[in-house]
Design a protein around this motif. Structure first.
Motif, PDB file in Angstrom:
ATOM      1  N   GLY A 159       0.797  -1.217   0.000  1.00  0.00           N
ATOM      2  CA  GLY A 159       0.000   0.000   0.000  1.00  0.00           C
ATOM      3  C   GLY A 159       0.828   1.265   0.000  1.00  0.00           C
ATOM      4  N   GLU A 160       2.142   1.153   0.114  1.00  0.00           N
ATOM      5  CA  GLU A 160       2.987   2.344   0.146  1.00  0.00           C
ATOM      6  C   GLU A 160       3.965   2.408  -1.026  1.00  0.00           C
ATOM      7  OE1 GLU A 160       2.895   4.994   2.020  1.00  0.00           O
ATOM      8  OE2 GLU A 160       1.409   4.323   3.460  1.00  0.00           O
ATOM      9  N   ASN A 161       4.041   1.341  -1.861  1.00  0.00           N
ATOM     10  CA  ASN A 161       4.971   1.283  -2.983  1.00  0.00           C
ATOM     11  C   ASN A 161       6.406   1.584  -2.539  1.00  0.00           C
ATOM     12  OD1 ASN A 161       5.510   0.700  -5.655  1.00  0.00           O
ATOM     13  ND2 ASN A 161       5.337   2.829  -6.304  1.00  0.00           N
ATOM     14  N   VAL A 162       6.762   1.060  -1.396  1.00  0.00           N
ATOM     15  CA  VAL A 162       8.080   1.271  -0.803  1.00  0.00           C
ATOM     16  C   VAL A 162       8.805  -0.064  -0.755  1.00  0.00           C
ATOM     17  CG1 VAL A 162       9.289   1.921   1.326  1.00  0.00           C
ATOM     18  CG2 VAL A 162       7.313   3.244   0.561  1.00  0.00           C
ATOM     19  N   LYS A 163      10.095  -0.059  -1.110  1.00  0.00           N
ATOM     20  CA  LYS A 163      10.904  -1.278  -1.044  1.00  0.00           C
ATOM     21  C   LYS A 163      11.951  -1.104   0.042  1.00  0.00           C
ATOM     22  CE  LYS A 163      10.213  -2.626  -5.773  1.00  0.00           C
ATOM     23  NZ  LYS A 163      10.673  -2.437  -7.125  1.00  0.00           N
ATOM     24  N   VAL A 164      12.145  -2.168   0.802  1.00  0.00           N
ATOM     25  CA  VAL A 164      13.137  -2.202   1.868  1.00  0.00           C
ATOM     26  C   VAL A 164      14.074  -3.357   1.564  1.00  0.00           C
ATOM     27  CG1 VAL A 164      13.480  -2.426   4.348  1.00  0.00           C
ATOM     28  CG2 VAL A 164      11.391  -1.360   3.488  1.00  0.00           C
ATOM     29  N   PHE A 165      15.377  -3.093   1.537  1.00  0.00           N
ATOM     30  CA  PHE A 165      16.317  -4.152   1.212  1.00  0.00           C
ATOM     31  C   PHE A 165      17.657  -3.907   1.891  1.00  0.00           C
ATOM     32  CE2 PHE A 165      15.949  -0.981  -2.061  1.00  0.00           C
ATOM     33  CZ  PHE A 165      17.252  -0.616  -2.364  1.00  0.00           C
ATOM     34  N   ILE A 166      18.494  -4.953   1.868  1.00  0.00           N
ATOM     35  CA  ILE A 166      19.809  -4.898   2.499  1.00  0.00           C
ATOM     36  C   ILE A 166      20.864  -4.955   1.405  1.00  0.00           C
ATOM     37  CG2 ILE A 166      21.383  -6.039   4.110  1.00  0.00           C
ATOM     38  CD1 ILE A 166      18.789  -5.140   5.457  1.00  0.00           C
ATOM     39  N   ILE A 167      21.813  -4.035   1.441  1.00  0.00           N
ATOM     40  CA  ILE A 167      22.956  -4.067   0.536  1.00  0.00           C
ATOM     41  C   ILE A 167      24.203  -3.939   1.397  1.00  0.00           C
ATOM     42  CG2 ILE A 167      24.206  -2.910  -1.328  1.00  0.00           C
ATOM     43  CD1 ILE A 167      21.534  -1.887  -2.362  1.00  0.00           C
ATOM     44  N   ASP A 168      25.050  -4.959   1.351  1.00  0.00           N
ATOM     45  CA  ASP A 168      26.303  -4.955   2.124  1.00  0.00           C
ATOM     46  C   ASP A 168      26.084  -4.597   3.588  1.00  0.00           C
ATOM     47  OD1 ASP A 168      27.730  -5.632  -0.172  1.00  0.00           O
ATOM     48  OD2 ASP A 168      28.006  -3.528  -0.732  1.00  0.00           O
ATOM     49  N   GLY A 169      25.073  -5.199   4.196  1.00  0.00           N
ATOM     50  CA  GLY A 169      24.812  -4.961   5.610  1.00  0.00           C
ATOM     51  C   GLY A 169      24.190  -3.613   5.920  1.00  0.00           C
ATOM     52  N   GLN A 170      23.785  -2.888   4.889  1.00  0.00           N
ATOM     53  CA  GLN A 170      23.165  -1.567   5.065  1.00  0.00           C
ATOM     54  C   GLN A 170      21.693  -1.657   4.698  1.00  0.00           C
ATOM     55  OE1 GLN A 170      25.184   1.594   2.973  1.00  0.00           O
ATOM     56  NE2 GLN A 170      23.305   2.719   2.701  1.00  0.00           N
ATOM     57  N   LEU A 171      20.850  -1.140   5.569  1.00  0.00           N
ATOM     58  CA  LEU A 171      19.416  -1.121   5.313  1.00  0.00           C
ATOM     59  C   LEU A 171      19.105   0.017   4.352  1.00  0.00           C
ATOM     60  CD1 LEU A 171      16.543  -2.083   6.044  1.00  0.00           C
ATOM     61  CD2 LEU A 171      16.589  -0.444   7.897  1.00  0.00           C
ATOM     62  N   CYS A 172      18.452  -0.293   3.239  1.00  0.00           N
ATOM     63  CA  CYS A 172      18.104   0.720   2.242  1.00  0.00           C
ATOM     64  C   CYS A 172      16.593   0.748   2.054  1.00  0.00           C
ATOM     65  CB  CYS A 172      18.773   0.407   0.918  1.00  0.00           C
ATOM     66  SG  CYS A 172      20.558   0.474   0.983  1.00  0.00           S
ATOM     67  N   ILE A 173      16.080   1.945   1.878  1.00  0.00           N
ATOM     68  CA  ILE A 173      14.638   2.139   1.707  1.00  0.00           C
ATOM     69  C   ILE A 173      14.452   2.989   0.457  1.00  0.00           C
ATOM     70  CG2 ILE A 173      12.547   3.086   2.744  1.00  0.00           C
ATOM     71  CD1 ILE A 173      14.285   2.749   5.457  1.00  0.00           C
ATOM     72  N   GLU A 174      13.606   2.522  -0.456  1.00  0.00           N
ATOM     73  CA  GLU A 174      13.415   3.209  -1.726  1.00  0.00           C
ATOM     74  C   GLU A 174      11.928   3.471  -1.936  1.00  0.00           C
ATOM     75  OE1 GLU A 174      14.287   0.988  -5.467  1.00  0.00           O
ATOM     76  OE2 GLU A 174      16.066   2.272  -5.426  1.00  0.00           O
ATOM     77  N   GLY A 175      11.591   4.623  -2.483  1.00  0.00           N
ATOM     78  CA  GLY A 175      10.204   4.923  -2.826  1.00  0.00           C
ATOM     79  C   GLY A 175       9.428   5.591  -1.708  1.00  0.00           C
ATOM     80  N   ALA A 176      10.129   6.134  -0.707  1.00  0.00           N
ATOM     81  CA  ALA A 176       9.443   6.745   0.442  1.00  0.00           C
ATOM     82  C   ALA A 176       9.592   8.259   0.468  1.00  0.00           C
ATOM     83  CB  ALA A 176       9.987   6.143   1.739  1.00  0.00           C
ATOM     84  N   ALA A 177       9.845   8.869  -0.692  1.00  0.00           N
ATOM     85  CA  ALA A 177      10.082  10.313  -0.740  1.00  0.00           C
ATOM     86  C   ALA A 177       8.949  11.094  -0.085  1.00  0.00           C
ATOM     87  CB  ALA A 177      10.261  10.761  -2.185  1.00  0.00           C
ATOM     88  N   GLY A 178       9.326  11.987   0.818  1.00  0.00           N
ATOM     89  CA  GLY A 178       8.360  12.848   1.485  1.00  0.00           C
ATOM     90  C   GLY A 178       7.586  12.183   2.606  1.00  0.00           C
ATOM     91  N   LYS A 179       7.860  10.904   2.869  1.00  0.00           N
ATOM     92  CA  LYS A 179       7.148  10.185   3.929  1.00  0.00           C
ATOM     93  C   LYS A 179       8.098   9.907   5.085  1.00  0.00           C
ATOM     94  CE  LYS A 179       4.343   7.819   0.493  1.00  0.00           C
ATOM     95  NZ  LYS A 179       4.101   6.560  -0.186  1.00  0.00           N
ATOM     96  N   ALA A 180       7.602   9.996   6.288  1.00  0.00           N
ATOM     97  CA  ALA A 180       8.429   9.666   7.448  1.00  0.00           C
ATOM     98  C   ALA A 180       8.674   8.160   7.483  1.00  0.00           C
ATOM     99  CB  ALA A 180       7.751  10.117   8.731  1.00  0.00           C
ATOM    100  N   VAL A 181       9.929   7.789   7.595  1.00  0.00           N
ATOM    101  CA  VAL A 181      10.332   6.390   7.696  1.00  0.00           C
ATOM    102  C   VAL A 181      10.865   6.187   9.101  1.00  0.00           C
ATOM    103  CG1 VAL A 181      11.903   4.620   6.831  1.00  0.00           C
ATOM    104  CG2 VAL A 181      10.906   6.287   5.239  1.00  0.00           C
TER     105      VAL A 181
END
Length: 73
Positions: free
Chosen positions: A6-28
């Motif tokens: 429902g938020e079109n947001v992706k959460v993933f791990i790259i090299d042990g770093q948490l990355c969040i994409e598609g959350a522009a303008g939204k509080a994460v």
């Protein structure tokens, strides 16, 4: 990788770093499994959010009213 429904947001791990994409303008918000708030960020347009230096474990990522669980190994 996890999607936050429902938020079109992706959460993933790259090299042990948490990355969040598609959350522009939204509080994460990033929480521990016990519910303690670790970090709040609001990314700008097209910006990926990286949350660094987290110990291995399971975390809850919340965007708006939706949330997803993610594991850092």
């Amino acid at each position: 990788s996890s999607a936050i429904a429902g938020e079109n947001v992706k959460v993933f791990i790259i090299d042990g770093q948490l990355c969040i994409e598609g959350a522009a303008g939204k509080a994460v918000r990033l929480y521990t499994m016990s519910g303690a708030l670790i970090k709040t960020v609001t990314p700008q347009d097209g910006e990926k959010v990286g949350v660094f230096a987290l110990p291995a474990g399971t975390y809850i990522v919340q965007v708006g009213n939706k949330a997803a669980k993610i594991m850092l190994k």
